[in-house]
Write a protein that holds these residues in place. Sequence first.
Motif, PDB file in Angstrom:
ATOM      1  N   ALA A  83      23.659 -77.722 -55.430  1.00 33.95           N
ATOM      2  CA  ALA A  83      23.834 -78.597 -56.597  1.00 33.95           C
ATOM      3  C   ALA A  83      22.682 -78.425 -57.580  1.00 33.95           C
ATOM      4  O   ALA A  83      22.882 -78.395 -58.809  1.00 33.95           O
ATOM      5  CB  ALA A  83      23.942 -80.049 -56.145  1.00 33.95           C
ATOM      6  N   LYS A  84      21.475 -78.295 -57.062  1.00 32.97           N
ATOM      7  CA  LYS A  84      20.307 -78.117 -57.913  1.00 32.97           C
ATOM      8  C   LYS A  84      20.392 -76.813 -58.710  1.00 32.97           C
ATOM      9  O   LYS A  84      19.926 -76.728 -59.850  1.00 32.97           O
ATOM     10  CB  LYS A  84      19.039 -78.130 -57.062  1.00 32.97           C
ATOM     11  CG  LYS A  84      17.744 -78.165 -57.861  1.00 32.97           C
ATOM     12  CD  LYS A  84      16.542 -78.320 -56.941  1.00 32.97           C
ATOM     13  CE  LYS A  84      15.250 -78.378 -57.754  1.00 32.97           C
ATOM     14  NZ  LYS A  84      14.060 -78.532 -56.857  1.00 32.97           N
ATOM     15  N   LEU A  85      21.010 -75.783 -58.115  1.00 26.25           N
ATOM     16  CA  LEU A  85      21.202 -74.508 -58.807  1.00 26.25           C
ATOM     17  C   LEU A  85      22.282 -74.587 -59.878  1.00 26.25           C
ATOM     18  O   LEU A  85      22.408 -73.684 -60.707  1.00 26.25           O
ATOM     19  CB  LEU A  85      21.577 -73.420 -57.794  1.00 26.25           C
ATOM     20  CG  LEU A  85      20.462 -72.912 -56.869  1.00 26.25           C
ATOM     21  CD1 LEU A  85      21.052 -72.081 -55.742  1.00 26.25           C
ATOM     22  CD2 LEU A  85      19.434 -72.101 -57.652  1.00 26.25           C
ATOM     23  N   GLY A  86      23.095 -75.645 -59.846  1.00 20.10           N
ATOM     24  CA  GLY A  86      24.162 -75.788 -60.832  1.00 20.10           C
ATOM     25  C   GLY A  86      25.426 -75.028 -60.482  1.00 20.10           C
ATOM     26  O   GLY A  86      26.208 -74.690 -61.369  1.00 20.10           O
TER      27      GLY A  86
ATOM     28  N   TYR B 267      24.269 -65.906 -59.327  1.00 20.07           N
ATOM     29  CA  TYR B 267      23.033 -65.943 -58.546  1.00 20.07           C
ATOM     30  C   TYR B 267      22.500 -64.540 -58.310  1.00 20.07           C
ATOM     31  O   TYR B 267      21.275 -64.317 -58.293  1.00 20.07           O
ATOM     32  CB  TYR B 267      23.303 -66.642 -57.211  1.00 20.07           C
ATOM     33  CG  TYR B 267      22.087 -66.923 -56.368  1.00 20.07           C
ATOM     34  CD1 TYR B 267      21.380 -68.108 -56.522  1.00 20.07           C
ATOM     35  CD2 TYR B 267      21.655 -66.012 -55.403  1.00 20.07           C
ATOM     36  CE1 TYR B 267      20.264 -68.379 -55.729  1.00 20.07           C
ATOM     37  CE2 TYR B 267      20.548 -66.270 -54.612  1.00 20.07           C
ATOM     38  CZ  TYR B 267      19.856 -67.454 -54.787  1.00 20.07           C
ATOM     39  OH  TYR B 267      18.747 -67.718 -54.015  1.00 20.07           O
TER      40      TYR B 267
ATOM     41  N   LEU C 198      20.982 -72.193 -47.815  1.00 14.83           N
ATOM     42  CA  LEU C 198      20.959 -73.344 -48.710  1.00 14.83           C
ATOM     43  C   LEU C 198      22.125 -74.269 -48.390  1.00 14.83           C
ATOM     44  O   LEU C 198      23.230 -73.810 -48.084  1.00 14.83           O
ATOM     45  CB  LEU C 198      21.056 -72.892 -50.167  1.00 14.83           C
ATOM     46  CG  LEU C 198      20.060 -71.815 -50.633  1.00 14.83           C
ATOM     47  CD1 LEU C 198      20.272 -71.506 -52.115  1.00 14.83           C
ATOM     48  CD2 LEU C 198      18.627 -72.247 -50.378  1.00 14.83           C
TER      49      LEU C 198
ATOM     50  N   LYS D  28      22.642 -79.864 -51.315  1.00 12.75           N
ATOM     51  CA  LYS D  28      21.655 -80.335 -52.292  1.00 12.75           C
ATOM     52  C   LYS D  28      21.043 -79.170 -53.069  1.00 12.75           C
ATOM     53  O   LYS D  28      20.894 -79.236 -54.292  1.00 12.75           O
ATOM     54  CB  LYS D  28      20.554 -81.130 -51.584  1.00 12.75           C
ATOM     55  CG  LYS D  28      21.018 -82.472 -51.045  1.00 12.75           C
ATOM     56  CD  LYS D  28      19.860 -83.242 -50.408  1.00 12.75           C
ATOM     57  CE  LYS D  28      20.328 -84.589 -49.887  1.00 12.75           C
ATOM     58  NZ  LYS D  28      19.211 -85.345 -49.229  1.00 12.75           N
ATOM     59  N   GLU D  29      20.693 -78.088 -52.359  1.00  4.55           N
ATOM     60  CA  GLU D  29      20.099 -76.928 -53.030  1.00  4.55           C
ATOM     61  C   GLU D  29      21.112 -76.244 -53.953  1.00  4.55           C
ATOM     62  O   GLU D  29      20.763 -75.798 -55.042  1.00  4.55           O
ATOM     63  CB  GLU D  29      19.587 -75.926 -51.995  1.00  4.55           C
ATOM     64  CG  GLU D  29      18.415 -76.417 -51.139  1.00  4.55           C
ATOM     65  CD  GLU D  29      18.847 -77.191 -49.916  1.00  4.55           C
ATOM     66  OE1 GLU D  29      17.968 -77.534 -49.095  1.00  4.55           O
ATOM     67  OE2 GLU D  29      20.057 -77.455 -49.762  1.00  4.55           O
TER      68      GLU D  29
END
Length: 534
Positions: free
Chosen positions: A216-219, A351, A210, A213-214
């Motif tokens: 960031a999308k996961l927070g 995660y 990842l 961007k990925e």
Amino acid sequence: MDFELQDLGGSQASALAVDAWVVLWPDACGPVAAEAPASGPLHDWAQDAVAQHDIGAEVGQCLVAHRLPGVQARRVVLVRTGAQSPAQIRKAVAAAWAALKSPAPARLGLYLGAVTGPALQAAMQALADASYSYTTTLSKPKPRQLQHVVLAVADSLAVQGAFERACATVQGVELAKEWANRPGNHATPTHLATVAQQLGKKNRMAVEVLGPKEVAKLGMGAFLAVAQGSEQPLRFIVLKYQGGAKHDAPVVLVGKGITFDTGGISLKPGPEMDEMKFDMGGAASVLGTFAALAELQPAINVVGLIPACENMPDGRAIKPGDVVTSMSGQTIEILNTDAEGRLILCDALTYAQRFKPRAVIDIATLTGACVIALGSVRAGLFSPEDELAQHLTEAGAAALDPCWRMPLDDEYAEGLKSNFADMGNVGGRPAGAVTAAKFLQKFTQGLNWAHLDIAGVAWKGGQAKGATGRPVALLVQYLLDEAARIQAQAPARDSAPSPKLAAKASARKAHSASSEAKKTDKAAKPAKKRKGAA
């Protein structure tokens, strides 16, 4: 380096075409005591040297001979091994190599005789460690001087499993050393992702990488905060090894992957800052462990998580006093930007919860305080789970890669309180290794979790500067032990092997029976050879 396992007695060893022999000799008797007294020039010379007190009994004492009559090898080193415990074997092999390495032989014989599996593993790992050299960024790299090792034993079948485990472990340790030793510009987060993708091509392996961007999308706000000061893009690497049943919960290994640590705005002192390339030792150990898993193929599921980035003092870098939001939703006040490893690990631990893991172990060069507490001998082990801590301690002892359990009392978390966030990222100088572990513990709710602080053991400084590859050996041993525990706990309906595995088991049983039948005329048969690359 290639290892080859052979059934060799004294006479056969004397005639073998190697550049040098290392003969391991214990206190009680010679390593081939089961043979006839006149068992060849090599054995006879060693036995006589011990009887005449030409060599002391202290573990690691060496006697070097050149051009022994009847011995094909030009050089022979006799070394004392005491009671032949794995630790004594390791010390003896290291001493023998020191006596041989100038000039180093290309083809070496290691005369072990009736050795145990753990002692064989210790000998192989010690020799691989002592003969290792880093060459990747040298302008005129020389090939490894020691190319091939013949392991002469009394019964190769008895130690075959240990031989295979040692070959795989050595391979994993050397992969970890390679990537931890590489300079920061040759081991960026992108480079680590490439290594993981290569491992992902192996049997039962898969990998996902990842980017920013990925993430960031996961927070993953804490991970992003550390990475934002660097021009090198972060990578979040997810490795999967599927060796167990599909429904089996995996063990998750989380490796800190700070590929270079300047300290950020809380800049580190200049002296020895170059050693901060080793700050991804946890990530390197996860990669090395997966390399060993690919060779051994144990019946267990394992997930590896590597948050990889640099910690740099760019104009975009986080500042002391900034507050960031982790993937868990908890907010963190950045009191010191040099306490960055825990920030990337906390999001990786959150995660990890999605895998509903059997256990989670994070591995990190986390605190200088752990170096002060334990030095370079043992890694710091932190866990609220007694059984997990015991299993890791036992694995470390068996692998000669020891750790020591440290406290996690609730009172140690008091220093992490903040007026401006849910917690601060540091708790002051006292008990710094413990407060760092207490920080990580805040992100492990519901997890069977342990933390290994390897800051003192992941590399050496001074003239011997370089990565050690620890704690790959500990992790491999733990996973093999855990696979055995899973198998022992499996219900009867799941324990029946597949037809393919059953056929293999039947073939092994037949081979074993045949081997037993041949033991009586073993001396008349050609030496058995078992090869393994490391």
